[in-house]
Design a protein around this motif. Structure first.
Motif, PDB file in Angstrom:
ATOM      1  N   TYR A  32      76.697  14.519   6.895  1.00 57.34           N
ATOM      2  CA  TYR A  32      77.729  14.735   5.874  1.00 57.34           C
ATOM      3  C   TYR A  32      79.028  14.979   6.610  1.00 57.34           C
ATOM      4  CZ  TYR A  32      79.132  16.792   1.251  1.00 57.34           C
ATOM      5  OH  TYR A  32      79.697  17.084   0.032  1.00 57.34           O
ATOM      6  N   SER A 122      88.436  21.510   0.673  1.00 54.26           N
ATOM      7  CA  SER A 122      87.056  21.665   1.151  1.00 54.26           C
ATOM      8  C   SER A 122      86.250  20.458   0.677  1.00 54.26           C
ATOM      9  CB  SER A 122      86.482  22.975   0.598  1.00 54.26           C
ATOM     10  OG  SER A 122      85.212  23.220   1.147  1.00 54.26           O
ATOM     11  N   TYR A 197      77.538  25.525  -3.978  1.00 59.56           N
ATOM     12  CA  TYR A 197      76.928  24.333  -4.566  1.00 59.56           C
ATOM     13  C   TYR A 197      75.553  24.649  -5.156  1.00 59.56           C
ATOM     14  CZ  TYR A 197      76.336  19.230  -4.908  1.00 59.56           C
ATOM     15  OH  TYR A 197      76.173  17.944  -5.347  1.00 59.56           O
ATOM     16  N   LYS A 199      73.916  26.844  -9.012  1.00 61.08           N
ATOM     17  CA  LYS A 199      74.258  27.622 -10.209  1.00 61.08           C
ATOM     18  C   LYS A 199      73.501  28.946 -10.192  1.00 61.08           C
ATOM     19  CE  LYS A 199      77.182  25.043 -12.678  1.00 61.08           C
ATOM     20  NZ  LYS A 199      77.521  24.364 -13.919  1.00 61.08           N
ATOM     21  N   GLU A 204      81.019  31.857  -0.743  1.00 56.88           N
ATOM     22  CA  GLU A 204      81.194  31.047   0.447  1.00 56.88           C
ATOM     23  C   GLU A 204      82.149  31.795   1.374  1.00 56.88           C
ATOM     24  OE1 GLU A 204      80.574  26.472  -0.654  1.00 56.88           O
ATOM     25  OE2 GLU A 204      82.130  27.408  -1.877  1.00 56.88           O
ATOM     26  N   TYR A 206      84.430  31.384   4.495  1.00 51.57           N
ATOM     27  CA  TYR A 206      85.079  30.352   5.301  1.00 51.57           C
ATOM     28  C   TYR A 206      85.281  30.931   6.695  1.00 51.57           C
ATOM     29  CZ  TYR A 206      85.966  27.672   1.004  1.00 51.57           C
ATOM     30  OH  TYR A 206      85.833  26.951  -0.168  1.00 51.57           O
ATOM     31  N   LEU A 244      75.250  19.445 -10.966  1.00 51.58           N
ATOM     32  CA  LEU A 244      76.305  19.398  -9.944  1.00 51.58           C
ATOM     33  C   LEU A 244      76.284  18.013  -9.301  1.00 51.58           C
ATOM     34  CD1 LEU A 244      75.838  22.904  -8.272  1.00 51.58           C
ATOM     35  CD2 LEU A 244      77.714  22.193  -9.761  1.00 51.58           C
ATOM     36  N   TYR A 265      89.471  17.630 -15.847  1.00 52.31           N
ATOM     37  CA  TYR A 265      90.323  17.909 -14.685  1.00 52.31           C
ATOM     38  C   TYR A 265      91.419  16.853 -14.517  1.00 52.31           C
ATOM     39  CZ  TYR A 265      86.347  20.920 -13.567  1.00 52.31           C
ATOM     40  OH  TYR A 265      85.366  21.858 -13.615  1.00 52.31           O
TER      41      TYR A 265
HETATM   42  N1  THG Z   1      81.965  24.357  -1.894  1.00 58.08           N
HETATM   43  C1  THG Z   1      82.972  24.092  -1.034  1.00 58.08           C
HETATM   44  N2  THG Z   1      83.243  22.848  -0.639  1.00 58.08           N
HETATM   45  C2  THG Z   1      82.498  21.817  -1.102  1.00 58.08           C
HETATM   46  C3  THG Z   1      81.454  22.033  -2.021  1.00 58.08           C
HETATM   47  C4  THG Z   1      81.184  23.355  -2.413  1.00 58.08           C
HETATM   48  N3  THG Z   1      82.769  20.561  -0.699  1.00 58.08           N
HETATM   49  C5  THG Z   1      81.830  19.525  -0.963  1.00 58.08           C
HETATM   50  C6  THG Z   1      81.227  19.615  -2.338  1.00 58.08           C
HETATM   51  N4  THG Z   1      80.722  20.983  -2.543  1.00 58.08           N
HETATM   52  C7  THG Z   1      82.270  19.275  -3.370  1.00 58.08           C
HETATM   53  N5  THG Z   1      81.687  19.115  -4.676  1.00 58.08           N
HETATM   54  C8  THG Z   1      81.548  20.135  -5.583  1.00 58.08           C
HETATM   55  C9  THG Z   1      80.888  19.874  -6.765  1.00 58.08           C
HETATM   56  C10 THG Z   1      80.742  20.874  -7.713  1.00 58.08           C
HETATM   57  C11 THG Z   1      81.264  22.133  -7.465  1.00 58.08           C
HETATM   58  C12 THG Z   1      81.905  22.382  -6.290  1.00 58.08           C
HETATM   59  C13 THG Z   1      82.080  21.383  -5.354  1.00 58.08           C
HETATM   60  C14 THG Z   1      81.162  23.225  -8.458  1.00 58.08           C
HETATM   61  N6  THG Z   1      81.322  22.913  -9.756  1.00 58.08           N
HETATM   62  C15 THG Z   1      81.174  23.902 -10.796  1.00 58.08           C
HETATM   63  C16 THG Z   1      80.645  23.188 -12.027  1.00 58.08           C
HETATM   64  O1  THG Z   1      80.707  21.981 -12.085  1.00 58.08           O
HETATM   65  O2  THG Z   1      80.128  23.891 -12.878  1.00 58.08           O
HETATM   66  C17 THG Z   1      82.442  24.656 -11.117  1.00 58.08           C
HETATM   67  C18 THG Z   1      83.648  23.838 -11.359  1.00 58.08           C
HETATM   68  C19 THG Z   1      84.770  24.640 -11.970  1.00 58.08           C
HETATM   69  O3  THG Z   1      84.534  25.382 -12.920  1.00 58.08           O
HETATM   70  O4  THG Z   1      85.915  24.531 -11.520  1.00 58.08           O
HETATM   71  O5  THG Z   1      80.960  24.364  -8.112  1.00 58.08           O
HETATM   72  O6  THG Z   1      80.261  23.658  -3.207  1.00 58.08           O
HETATM   73  N7  THG Z   1      83.696  25.092  -0.560  1.00 58.08           N
END
Ligand code: THG
Length: 369
Positions: A32, A122, A197, A199, A204, A206, A244, A265
């Protein structure tokens, strides 16, 4: 059949946590952002139930940060996303679809404002660094774009608050969803966000400065034995169950945010400067003809979905499945797929042409039950 080995080299980057991940008994990796991403520590069922019951520490260093800094930083980030960044204040994380000039999904990163005129993007698995550099050069922007030495470490699961409170202090409990605080660790501070990533809830960290990586990992394990903390990784079963999305799996540059269910969004009137805005306005006016849906697939455990599986209704094409897994909790197969409009209503009966044969399935509305 034994799995083929993955040949490592400098091009396939290790992470600052890799030694700890290996000591914890990693079983399988994927690649990745040109970097190792653990995918399995125990059986799929064990990894899954542990995540849903206890707390796991995940090496997600492969969620690389693209740092955009300088007078035109906001302008450059807004060029890549149709989500208005007007309210992205310091301390907030925004889930941000990134699009090309056709409105095609380039990536779906989390974007953080970490300082005045400084953003961390990210990223999911595509080369946003190159896109950002190209746009900055082409538009003559006053920004510096780089990949800083920042490696996210995720703490996920129902006991994540307890583990993090012990390691970083009680104030972690007050961090809101998709918000971050800078918290002290040894002689430095890290951005700590309530995100991740899964539910199952969690954080996280950093980790800024690879030299701290093993100390952070060890600090979490030192205080979590009674919480049954263990090494884990993004869990494909749990993330499909949760809906997700995974860029490169469920969506590609061929798909629009509307088709990906990310229309909320897209701020057509408030994201001026986004390179895909005109295309997205046309798409919004036209309406979209397919959308990512959750599906249930009947029968015994499906194999992994390594190429799209056609979906049919009455023998006619109705879309395709992009991700699928047997859920040991629900005791049926869960899936995500791109389904054509005539068939996307929850409850629609479909046929999935999986790699190992045809199976009945159903389009479902989350949550699965
Ligand atoms: N955390 C961080 N970086 C990332 C990810 C992460 N980079 C790669 C990848 N994951 C990016 N994709 C996602 C996909 C979904 C979510 C976060 C990153 C996510 N979505 C929630 C949802 O869909 O319910 C919340 C979205 C919201 O309410 O804004 O969490 O996981 N650092």
């Amino acid at each position: 059949m034994s799995a083929p080995l993955l040949s490592c080299s400098r091009r396939l980057r290790r992470t600052p946590f890799s030694a700890r991940v290996e000591a914890a008994g990693i079983r399988a990796y994927t690649v990745y952002n040109h970097m190792l991403l653990p995918t399995s520590f125990d059986t799929p069922a064990s990894d899954y139930f542990h995540l849903k019951t206890h707390v796991q520490v995940w090496d997600v260093a492969c969620e690389r940060q693209v740092q955009v800094k300088g007078r035109d930083a906001l302008k450059l980030v807004q060029m890549m996303t149709p989500r208005s960044l007007a309210k992205l204040d310091y301390g907030r994380c925004f889930y941000t679809p990134f699009v090309d000039e056709n409105g095609g999904m380039i990536n779906d990163p989390v974007t953080l404002k970490v300082d005045e005129g400084c953003y961390w993007i990210s990223i999911a698995d595509s080369d946003v660094l190159l896109l950002a550099k190209g746009l900055a050069c082409g538009a003559g922007l006053n920004v510096e774009v780089c990949e800083p030495d920042v490696s996210p470490l995720a703490v996920q699961g129902p006991k994540a608050d307890d583990l993090m409170a012990r390691a970083f202090g009680e104030q972690v409990r007050d961090i809101g969803f998709f918000r971050f605080e800078r918290l002290a660790f040894e002689d430095t501070t890290f951005v700590v966000a309530r995100s991740g990533y899964s539910k199952q809830g969690g954080f996280e960290i950093y980790v800024e400065g690879s030299e701290y990586a093993e100390a952070v990992w060890d600090a979490l394990f030192a205080v979590g034995a009674d919480l049954k903390v263990r090494a884990g990784c993004p869990n494909s079963i749990e993330r499909i169950e949760s809906g997700l999305l995974s860029h490169g799996n469920d969506m590609t540059i061929e798909d629009t945010p509307f088709e990906c269910g990310l229309g909320k969004y897209v701020h057509l009137d408030k994201a001026e400067g986004c390179i895909g805005l005109e295309a997205l306005r046309r798409q919004a006016a036209r309406g979209h003809a397919r959308e990512i849906c959750s599906l249930r697939i009947d029968g015994d455990a499906v194999p992994g979905c390594t190429e799209p599986w056609p979906v049919e209704v009455a023998g006619e094409p109705a879309g395709y499945v992009t991700s699928a897994a047997w859920s040991p909790g629900l005791e049926f197969n869960v899936a995500l797929g791109m389904i054509n409009k005539p068939h996307w209503a929850p409850g629609t009966a479909v046929e999935v042409i999986a790699i190992d044969g045809k199976r009945p399935g159903t389009v479902v509305a989350l949550p699965f039950e």
